[in-house]
Write a protein that holds these residues in place. Structure first.
Motif, PDB file in Angstrom:
ATOM      1  N   ASP A  51       0.870  -1.173   0.000  1.00  0.00           N
ATOM      2  CA  ASP A  51       0.000   0.000   0.000  1.00  0.00           C
ATOM      3  C   ASP A  51       0.912   1.230   0.000  1.00  0.00           C
ATOM      4  N   GLY A  52       0.989   1.894  -1.110  1.00  0.00           N
ATOM      5  CA  GLY A  52       1.879   3.049  -1.242  1.00  0.00           C
ATOM      6  C   GLY A  52       2.519   3.026  -2.610  1.00  0.00           C
ATOM      7  N   ILE A  53       2.276   4.057  -3.390  1.00  0.00           N
ATOM      8  CA  ILE A  53       2.712   4.042  -4.792  1.00  0.00           C
ATOM      9  C   ILE A  53       4.237   4.040  -4.904  1.00  0.00           C
ATOM     10  N   LEU A  54       4.932   4.762  -4.012  1.00  0.00           N
ATOM     11  CA  LEU A  54       6.398   4.779  -4.079  1.00  0.00           C
ATOM     12  C   LEU A  54       6.983   3.416  -3.729  1.00  0.00           C
ATOM     13  N   LEU A  55       6.438   2.798  -2.694  1.00  0.00           N
ATOM     14  CA  LEU A  55       6.915   1.479  -2.299  1.00  0.00           C
ATOM     15  C   LEU A  55       6.629   0.457  -3.400  1.00  0.00           C
ATOM     16  N   ILE A 179     -14.156   6.811   6.497  1.00  0.00           N
ATOM     17  CA  ILE A 179     -15.578   6.643   6.188  1.00  0.00           C
ATOM     18  C   ILE A 179     -16.408   7.696   6.909  1.00  0.00           C
ATOM     19  N   VAL A 180     -16.139   7.863   8.193  1.00  0.00           N
ATOM     20  CA  VAL A 180     -16.910   8.805   9.003  1.00  0.00           C
ATOM     21  C   VAL A 180     -16.630  10.242   8.574  1.00  0.00           C
ATOM     22  N   ASP A 181     -15.368  10.547   8.295  1.00  0.00           N
ATOM     23  CA  ASP A 181     -14.999  11.899   7.879  1.00  0.00           C
ATOM     24  C   ASP A 181     -15.685  12.293   6.572  1.00  0.00           C
ATOM     25  N   GLY A 182     -15.719  11.370   5.629  1.00  0.00           N
ATOM     26  CA  GLY A 182     -16.314  11.680   4.328  1.00  0.00           C
ATOM     27  C   GLY A 182     -17.771  11.303   4.204  1.00  0.00           C
ATOM     28  N   GLN A 183     -18.293  10.611   5.242  1.00  0.00           N
ATOM     29  CA  GLN A 183     -19.676  10.115   5.201  1.00  0.00           C
ATOM     30  C   GLN A 183     -19.930   9.309   3.935  1.00  0.00           C
ATOM     31  N   ASN A 184     -18.922   8.540   3.553  1.00  0.00           N
ATOM     32  CA  ASN A 184     -19.005   7.808   2.303  1.00  0.00           C
ATOM     33  C   ASN A 184     -18.025   6.639   2.354  1.00  0.00           C
ATOM     34  N   GLU A 185     -18.302   5.601   1.588  1.00  0.00           N
ATOM     35  CA  GLU A 185     -17.415   4.443   1.527  1.00  0.00           C
ATOM     36  C   GLU A 185     -16.053   4.807   0.953  1.00  0.00           C
ATOM     37  N   ALA A 186     -16.031   5.632  -0.078  1.00  0.00           N
ATOM     38  CA  ALA A 186     -14.782   6.019  -0.750  1.00  0.00           C
ATOM     39  C   ALA A 186     -14.290   7.357  -0.205  1.00  0.00           C
ATOM     40  N   TYR A 187     -13.062   7.386   0.248  1.00  0.00           N
ATOM     41  CA  TYR A 187     -12.481   8.587   0.834  1.00  0.00           C
ATOM     42  C   TYR A 187     -11.940   9.532  -0.236  1.00  0.00           C
ATOM     43  N   TYR A 188     -11.310   8.968  -1.281  1.00  0.00           N
ATOM     44  CA  TYR A 188     -10.655   9.793  -2.291  1.00  0.00           C
ATOM     45  C   TYR A 188     -11.585  10.036  -3.482  1.00  0.00           C
ATOM     46  N   PRO A 189     -11.670  11.281  -3.962  1.00  0.00           N
ATOM     47  CA  PRO A 189     -12.388  11.539  -5.213  1.00  0.00           C
ATOM     48  C   PRO A 189     -11.777  10.725  -6.357  1.00  0.00           C
ATOM     49  N   LYS A 190     -12.582  10.373  -7.336  1.00  0.00           N
ATOM     50  CA  LYS A 190     -12.151   9.462  -8.393  1.00  0.00           C
ATOM     51  C   LYS A 190     -10.898   9.955  -9.117  1.00  0.00           C
ATOM     52  N   LEU A 191     -10.853  11.224  -9.496  1.00  0.00           N
ATOM     53  CA  LEU A 191      -9.683  11.725 -10.229  1.00  0.00           C
ATOM     54  C   LEU A 191      -8.422  11.680  -9.376  1.00  0.00           C
ATOM     55  N   ASN A 193      -7.786   9.534  -7.052  1.00  0.00           N
ATOM     56  CA  ASN A 193      -7.367   8.134  -6.999  1.00  0.00           C
ATOM     57  C   ASN A 193      -6.783   7.679  -8.333  1.00  0.00           C
ATOM     58  N   ASP A 194      -7.413   8.044  -9.436  1.00  0.00           N
ATOM     59  CA  ASP A 194      -6.961   7.602 -10.756  1.00  0.00           C
ATOM     60  C   ASP A 194      -5.555   8.107 -11.083  1.00  0.00           C
ATOM     61  N   PHE A 195      -5.225   9.313 -10.622  1.00  0.00           N
ATOM     62  CA  PHE A 195      -3.917   9.903 -10.928  1.00  0.00           C
ATOM     63  C   PHE A 195      -2.901   9.715  -9.786  1.00  0.00           C
ATOM     64  N   ASN A 196      -3.227   8.818  -8.843  1.00  0.00           N
ATOM     65  CA  ASN A 196      -2.309   8.499  -7.744  1.00  0.00           C
ATOM     66  C   ASN A 196      -1.888   9.741  -6.961  1.00  0.00           C
ATOM     67  N   LEU A 197      -2.859  10.610  -6.687  1.00  0.00           N
ATOM     68  CA  LEU A 197      -2.601  11.822  -5.906  1.00  0.00           C
ATOM     69  C   LEU A 197      -3.171  11.714  -4.491  1.00  0.00           C
ATOM     70  N   ARG A 198      -3.292  10.487  -4.010  1.00  0.00           N
ATOM     71  CA  ARG A 198      -3.869  10.279  -2.680  1.00  0.00           C
ATOM     72  C   ARG A 198      -3.057  10.971  -1.596  1.00  0.00           C
TER      73      ARG A 198
END
Length: 235
Positions: A51-55, A179-191, A193-198
């Motif tokens: 878990d981690g793009i650099l690793l 989950i609680v912070d975003g009130q949603n299952e997915a924390y990261y917006p799609k773009l 996540n797609d561009f690895n800017l987490r």
């Protein structure tokens, strides 16, 4: 980074085989390098994912592999596992975070997945007896998701798996808070996540805590990566 069970099974196999799963990022990579007891804990998992793009990129470059990045959150493995739990009528338990967070996260997941989460518990135990009582309460669950941060969640997960070898046990870091912070299952917006800017999104959302982690907690990993790259260039 010789843990032994990295990517031993695919995520799909993990559900069928009721395995134990955890994830390694630059922070617990450091812990595993400096603490042999913790490394031995990681080696007891059936499967360890990066878990981690650099690793991930470093591992693929150094070891000539094609590892993918996985994490147990709403932008990676969690939706698949929760969907399977709903389809197969598997009961799920959440253990982790501060008092009340896991239960609120369970409410949000249950609204989407037809009440699959039957139990939720805080990850802050007041005593060893309380910890053991929570473990006893997990006996009816078939999928157990544990979010306490490393190394606590890994040690707890192995303790649970040793007691209940027929259960699917997964660590999830800070996913319940997300989950609680975003009130949603997915924390990261799609773009994002797609561009690895987490990493950038997490700095934006939690600047004080995340900057400290990236600048100081990950320093061991940065040094290791530079050393490995230099050695490879010299070969």
């Amino acid at each position: 980074m010789n843990i032994g069970n990295i990517y031993k099974f695919s995520p799909e196999c993990c559900i069928d085989k009721k395995l134990s799963i955890t994830f390694i990022n630059p922070y617990n990579f450091k812990l595993s390098a400096l603490d042999k007891d913790y490394l031995n804990v990681l080696k007891q998992f059936d499967c360890v994912y990066i878990d981690g793009i650099l690793l991930q990129k470093m591992a693929n470059y150094l070891y000539k592999k094609n590892y993918k990045r996985y994490s147990f959150d709403g932008n990676s493995l969690a939706p698949k596992f929760f969907s399977e739990a709903k389809e197969r009528s598997l009961s799920v338990s959440f253990v982790g975070s501060r008092n009340g967070v896991a239960s609120r996260a369970a409410d949000i997941i249950n609204n989407k997945y037809n009440n699959i989460v039957k139990n939720s518990f805080s990850g802050y135990f007041k005593s060893e007896e309380e910890k053991n009582e929570v473990i006893r309460s997990l006996n009816l669950s078939e999928m157990i998701v544990i979010g306490m941060g490393a190394p606590d969640q890994d040690e707890f997960a192995i303790k649970v798996k040793n007691k209940y070898p027929d259960k699917l046990v997964i660590t999830c870091g800070g996913y319940f808070d997300q989950i609680v912070d975003g009130q949603n299952e997915a924390y990261y917006p799609k773009l994002i996540n797609d561009f690895n800017l987490r990493f950038a999104y997490r700095v934006y959302k939690e600047p004080k805590r995340i900057l400290s982690r990236y600048l100081f907690d990950y320093l061991f990993f940065y040094k290791w990566a530079l050393n490995e790259l230099f050695n490879k260039r010299m070969q």
